[in-house]
Design a protein around this motif. Structure first.
Motif, PDB file in Angstrom:
ATOM      1  N   TYR A   1       5.537   4.468   7.976  1.00 30.63           N
ATOM      2  CA  TYR A   1       6.409   5.607   7.713  1.00 30.63           C
ATOM      3  C   TYR A   1       5.506   6.826   7.551  1.00 30.63           C
ATOM      4  CZ  TYR A   1       9.384   1.651   6.620  1.00 30.63           C
ATOM      5  OH  TYR A   1      10.065   0.463   6.695  1.00 30.63           O
ATOM      6  N   HIS A   2       6.009   7.999   7.891  1.00 31.23           N
ATOM      7  CA  HIS A   2       5.174   9.200   7.848  1.00 31.23           C
ATOM      8  C   HIS A   2       4.554   9.446   6.481  1.00 31.23           C
ATOM      9  CE1 HIS A   2       5.618  10.449  11.926  1.00 31.23           C
ATOM     10  NE2 HIS A   2       6.932  10.455  11.850  1.00 31.23           N
ATOM     11  N   ASP A   3       5.213   9.096   5.404  1.00 32.48           N
ATOM     12  CA  ASP A   3       4.695   9.370   4.060  1.00 32.48           C
ATOM     13  C   ASP A   3       4.141   8.125   3.358  1.00 32.48           C
ATOM     14  OD1 ASP A   3       7.116   8.056   3.736  1.00 32.48           O
ATOM     15  OD2 ASP A   3       7.806   9.344   2.105  1.00 32.48           O
ATOM     16  N   ASP A   4       3.729   7.101   4.111  1.00 35.73           N
ATOM     17  CA  ASP A   4       3.371   5.826   3.465  1.00 35.73           C
ATOM     18  C   ASP A   4       1.991   5.806   2.798  1.00 35.73           C
ATOM     19  OD1 ASP A   4       1.553   5.398   5.607  1.00 35.73           O
ATOM     20  OD2 ASP A   4       2.884   3.984   6.602  1.00 35.73           O
ATOM     21  N   GLN A   5       1.127   6.712   3.113  1.00 34.10           N
ATOM     22  CA  GLN A   5      -0.203   6.806   2.485  1.00 34.10           C
ATOM     23  C   GLN A   5      -1.025   5.523   2.641  1.00 34.10           C
ATOM     24  OE1 GLN A   5       0.794   7.938  -1.545  1.00 34.10           O
ATOM     25  NE2 GLN A   5       1.071  10.075  -0.974  1.00 34.10           N
ATOM     26  N   LEU A   6      -0.809   4.799   3.715  1.00 34.59           N
ATOM     27  CA  LEU A   6      -1.488   3.519   3.926  1.00 34.59           C
ATOM     28  C   LEU A   6      -3.006   3.648   3.810  1.00 34.59           C
ATOM     29  CD1 LEU A   6      -1.499   0.505   4.757  1.00 34.59           C
ATOM     30  CD2 LEU A   6      -1.512   1.287   7.132  1.00 34.59           C
ATOM     31  N   TYR A   7      -3.568   4.653   4.400  1.00 34.21           N
ATOM     32  CA  TYR A   7      -5.031   4.743   4.442  1.00 34.21           C
ATOM     33  C   TYR A   7      -5.635   5.420   3.218  1.00 34.21           C
ATOM     34  CZ  TYR A   7      -4.397   2.811   8.998  1.00 34.21           C
ATOM     35  OH  TYR A   7      -4.056   1.965  10.022  1.00 34.21           O
ATOM     36  N   GLN A   8      -4.830   5.726   2.220  1.00 33.38           N
ATOM     37  CA  GLN A   8      -5.369   6.226   0.962  1.00 33.38           C
ATOM     38  C   GLN A   8      -5.632   5.080  -0.013  1.00 33.38           C
ATOM     39  OE1 GLN A   8      -3.010   9.443  -0.558  1.00 33.38           O
ATOM     40  NE2 GLN A   8      -3.128  10.569   1.353  1.00 33.38           N
ATOM     41  N   GLN A   9      -5.381   3.847   0.435  1.00 36.65           N
ATOM     42  CA  GLN A   9      -5.697   2.638  -0.333  1.00 36.65           C
ATOM     43  C   GLN A   9      -5.023   2.596  -1.705  1.00 36.65           C
ATOM     44  OE1 GLN A   9      -7.372  -0.074   0.890  1.00 36.65           O
ATOM     45  NE2 GLN A   9      -7.217   1.035   2.795  1.00 36.65           N
ATOM     46  N   LEU A  10      -3.781   3.018  -1.789  1.00 34.64           N
ATOM     47  CA  LEU A  10      -3.036   2.941  -3.038  1.00 34.64           C
ATOM     48  C   LEU A  10      -2.396   1.559  -3.119  1.00 34.64           C
ATOM     49  CD1 LEU A  10      -1.428   6.496  -2.865  1.00 34.64           C
ATOM     50  CD2 LEU A  10      -3.452   5.784  -4.146  1.00 34.64           C
TER      51      LEU A  10
ATOM     52  N   PHE B   1       0.841  -1.182   0.000  1.00 33.52           N
ATOM     53  CA  PHE B   1       0.000   0.000   0.000  1.00 33.52           C
ATOM     54  C   PHE B   1       0.881   1.238   0.000  1.00 33.52           C
ATOM     55  CE2 PHE B   1      -2.601  -3.330   1.655  1.00 33.52           C
ATOM     56  CZ  PHE B   1      -3.868  -3.068   1.169  1.00 33.52           C
ATOM     57  N   GLY B   2       0.459   2.253  -0.730  1.00 36.18           N
ATOM     58  CA  GLY B   2       1.186   3.516  -0.739  1.00 36.18           C
ATOM     59  C   GLY B   2       2.580   3.374  -1.308  1.00 36.18           C
ATOM     60  N   ASN B   3       3.515   4.073  -0.709  1.00 41.14           N
ATOM     61  CA  ASN B   3       4.883   4.158  -1.215  1.00 41.14           C
ATOM     62  C   ASN B   3       5.752   2.960  -0.850  1.00 41.14           C
ATOM     63  OD1 ASN B   3       4.234   6.720  -2.154  1.00 41.14           O
ATOM     64  ND2 ASN B   3       4.857   7.681  -0.240  1.00 41.14           N
ATOM     65  N   TYR B   4       5.271   2.044  -0.044  1.00 41.14           N
ATOM     66  CA  TYR B   4       6.092   0.954   0.458  1.00 41.14           C
ATOM     67  C   TYR B   4       5.416  -0.375   0.161  1.00 41.14           C
ATOM     68  CZ  TYR B   4       8.320   4.761   2.832  1.00 41.14           C
ATOM     69  OH  TYR B   4       8.968   5.938   3.086  1.00 41.14           O
ATOM     70  N   GLY B   5       6.217  -1.345  -0.165  1.00 43.53           N
ATOM     71  CA  GLY B   5       5.714  -2.696  -0.371  1.00 43.53           C
ATOM     72  C   GLY B   5       6.214  -3.590   0.728  1.00 43.53           C
ATOM     73  N   GLY B   6       5.431  -4.559   1.054  1.00 43.52           N
ATOM     74  CA  GLY B   6       5.888  -5.531   2.019  1.00 43.52           C
ATOM     75  C   GLY B   6       5.290  -5.346   3.389  1.00 43.52           C
ATOM     76  N   HIS B   7       4.274  -6.123   3.671  1.00 44.86           N
ATOM     77  CA  HIS B   7       3.769  -6.223   5.027  1.00 44.86           C
ATOM     78  C   HIS B   7       3.423  -7.682   5.266  1.00 44.86           C
ATOM     79  CE1 HIS B   7      -0.202  -5.880   3.017  1.00 44.86           C
ATOM     80  NE2 HIS B   7      -0.725  -6.377   4.117  1.00 44.86           N
ATOM     81  N   ALA B   8       3.219  -8.025   6.510  1.00 42.28           N
ATOM     82  CA  ALA B   8       2.957  -9.410   6.879  1.00 42.28           C
ATOM     83  C   ALA B   8       1.509  -9.578   7.307  1.00 42.28           C
ATOM     84  CB  ALA B   8       3.892  -9.837   8.011  1.00 42.28           C
ATOM     85  N   MET B   9       1.092 -10.829   7.339  1.00 42.06           N
ATOM     86  CA  MET B   9      -0.225 -11.167   7.861  1.00 42.06           C
ATOM     87  C   MET B   9      -0.080 -12.376   8.776  1.00 42.06           C
ATOM     88  SD  MET B   9      -2.726 -10.635   4.554  1.00 42.06           S
ATOM     89  CE  MET B   9      -1.949 -11.911   3.585  1.00 42.06           C
ATOM     90  N   ILE B  10      -0.861 -12.379   9.836  1.00 43.30           N
ATOM     91  CA  ILE B  10      -0.925 -13.515  10.737  1.00 43.30           C
ATOM     92  C   ILE B  10      -2.264 -14.193  10.473  1.00 43.30           C
ATOM     93  CG2 ILE B  10      -0.808 -14.309  13.124  1.00 43.30           C
ATOM     94  CD1 ILE B  10       1.713 -12.748  12.091  1.00 43.30           C
TER      95      ILE B  10
ATOM     96  N   ASP C   1      10.564  -9.645  -4.109  1.00 40.29           N
ATOM     97  CA  ASP C   1      10.608  -8.693  -2.991  1.00 40.29           C
ATOM     98  C   ASP C   1       9.992  -9.303  -1.735  1.00 40.29           C
ATOM     99  OD1 ASP C   1      11.917  -6.722  -4.413  1.00 40.29           O
ATOM    100  OD2 ASP C   1      10.115  -5.520  -4.788  1.00 40.29           O
ATOM    101  N   ARG C   2       8.897 -10.017  -1.918  1.00 38.10           N
ATOM    102  CA  ARG C   2       8.255 -10.668  -0.760  1.00 38.10           C
ATOM    103  C   ARG C   2       9.177 -11.723  -0.154  1.00 38.10           C
ATOM    104  NH1 ARG C   2       3.446 -11.561  -4.377  1.00 38.10           N
ATOM    105  NH2 ARG C   2       3.481 -13.714  -3.642  1.00 38.10           N
ATOM    106  N   ALA C   3       9.859 -12.497  -0.982  1.00 39.71           N
ATOM    107  CA  ALA C   3      10.771 -13.535  -0.486  1.00 39.71           C
ATOM    108  C   ALA C   3      11.918 -12.905   0.292  1.00 39.71           C
ATOM    109  CB  ALA C   3      11.308 -14.367  -1.647  1.00 39.71           C
ATOM    110  N   ARG C   4      12.465 -11.804  -0.225  1.00 40.07           N
ATOM    111  CA  ARG C   4      13.553 -11.112   0.466  1.00 40.07           C
ATOM    112  C   ARG C   4      13.087 -10.593   1.816  1.00 40.07           C
ATOM    113  NH1 ARG C   4      14.302  -5.955   0.660  1.00 40.07           N
ATOM    114  NH2 ARG C   4      13.106  -5.518  -1.218  1.00 40.07           N
ATOM    115  N   LYS C   5      11.909  -9.984   1.852  1.00 38.56           N
ATOM    116  CA  LYS C   5      11.403  -9.419   3.102  1.00 38.56           C
ATOM    117  C   LYS C   5      11.047 -10.523   4.100  1.00 38.56           C
ATOM    118  CE  LYS C   5      10.062  -5.004   1.269  1.00 38.56           C
ATOM    119  NZ  LYS C   5      10.009  -3.853   2.132  1.00 38.56           N
ATOM    120  N   ALA C   6      10.513 -11.642   3.614  1.00 37.35           N
ATOM    121  CA  ALA C   6      10.228 -12.778   4.505  1.00 37.35           C
ATOM    122  C   ALA C   6      11.515 -13.264   5.151  1.00 37.35           C
ATOM    123  CB  ALA C   6       9.549 -13.904   3.728  1.00 37.35           C
ATOM    124  N   GLN C   7      12.590 -13.355   4.362  1.00 39.18           N
ATOM    125  CA  GLN C   7      13.886 -13.787   4.894  1.00 39.18           C
ATOM    126  C   GLN C   7      14.414 -12.795   5.923  1.00 39.18           C
ATOM    127  OE1 GLN C   7      15.352 -16.679   4.581  1.00 39.18           O
ATOM    128  NE2 GLN C   7      16.957 -16.007   5.948  1.00 39.18           N
TER     129      GLN C   7
END
Length: 170
Positions: free
Chosen positions: A125-134, A51-60, A142-148
């Protein structure tokens, strides 16, 4: 029952396919490398969307197929919260975000799109725009790298015990 199921009769759950090691259905956007770790009750996985300017989040997610918050038994609910905290702490160690957020959705009106309970854990992050649903797709690589990176933070020799808030540099 307080709610009705919204999953189609022929639903092929992408999260169950991932955690149970089943062949992936045609529409499954998960990749085997999205699995960060798994316990008896829950698993931590990388989300395929950013979402927004950043990629990569986790889910439980629960390892059992439970559609919504209403379906969680107490032990699974407690395990989800425990692992949500651990993953948030691992994000702080691995990626040094300015904060973290969690959120969870139930039913179509609640913005649920996958019919398997999932708790999002976001680095913030302050500029991540998470709640603007981008929303945008995050590459499998990228997901594999972040998981590692999260695995290293969670299971490093410096942290043989479960992460605690005191492990973070303030």
């Amino acid at each position: 029952m307080l709610h009705r199921s919204h999953q189609p009769a022929d639903y092929q759950c992408p999260f169950c396919e991932l955690v149970q090691g089943l062949p992936f259905s045609q529409d499954n956007l998960c990749a085997p490398t999205d699995l960060i770790y798994q316990t008896e009750l829950v698993a931590a996985i990388m989300a395929c969307d950013g979402f927004g300017n950043y990629g990569g989040h986790a889910m439980i997610i629960p390892t059992a197929h439970l559609e919504a918050l209403y379906d969680l038994d107490d032990a699974t609910g407690a395990a989800i919260m425990k692992e949500t905290k651990r993953v948030a702490l691992a994000m702080k160690l691995a990626w040094n975000p300015e904060g973290t957020s969690t959120r969870q959705h139930n039913e179509p009106a609640g913005n649920q799109h996958v019919w398997h309970y999932h708790q999002h854990v976001f680095p913030r992050y302050h500029d991540d725009q998470l709640y603007q649903q981008l929303r945008h797709r995050v590459s499998v690589e990228d997901r594999a790298r972040k998981a590692q990176e999260l695995r290293r933070a969670l299971f490093s020799p410096e942290h043989p015990e479960p992460l605690q808030a005191s492990d973070l540099v303030r």
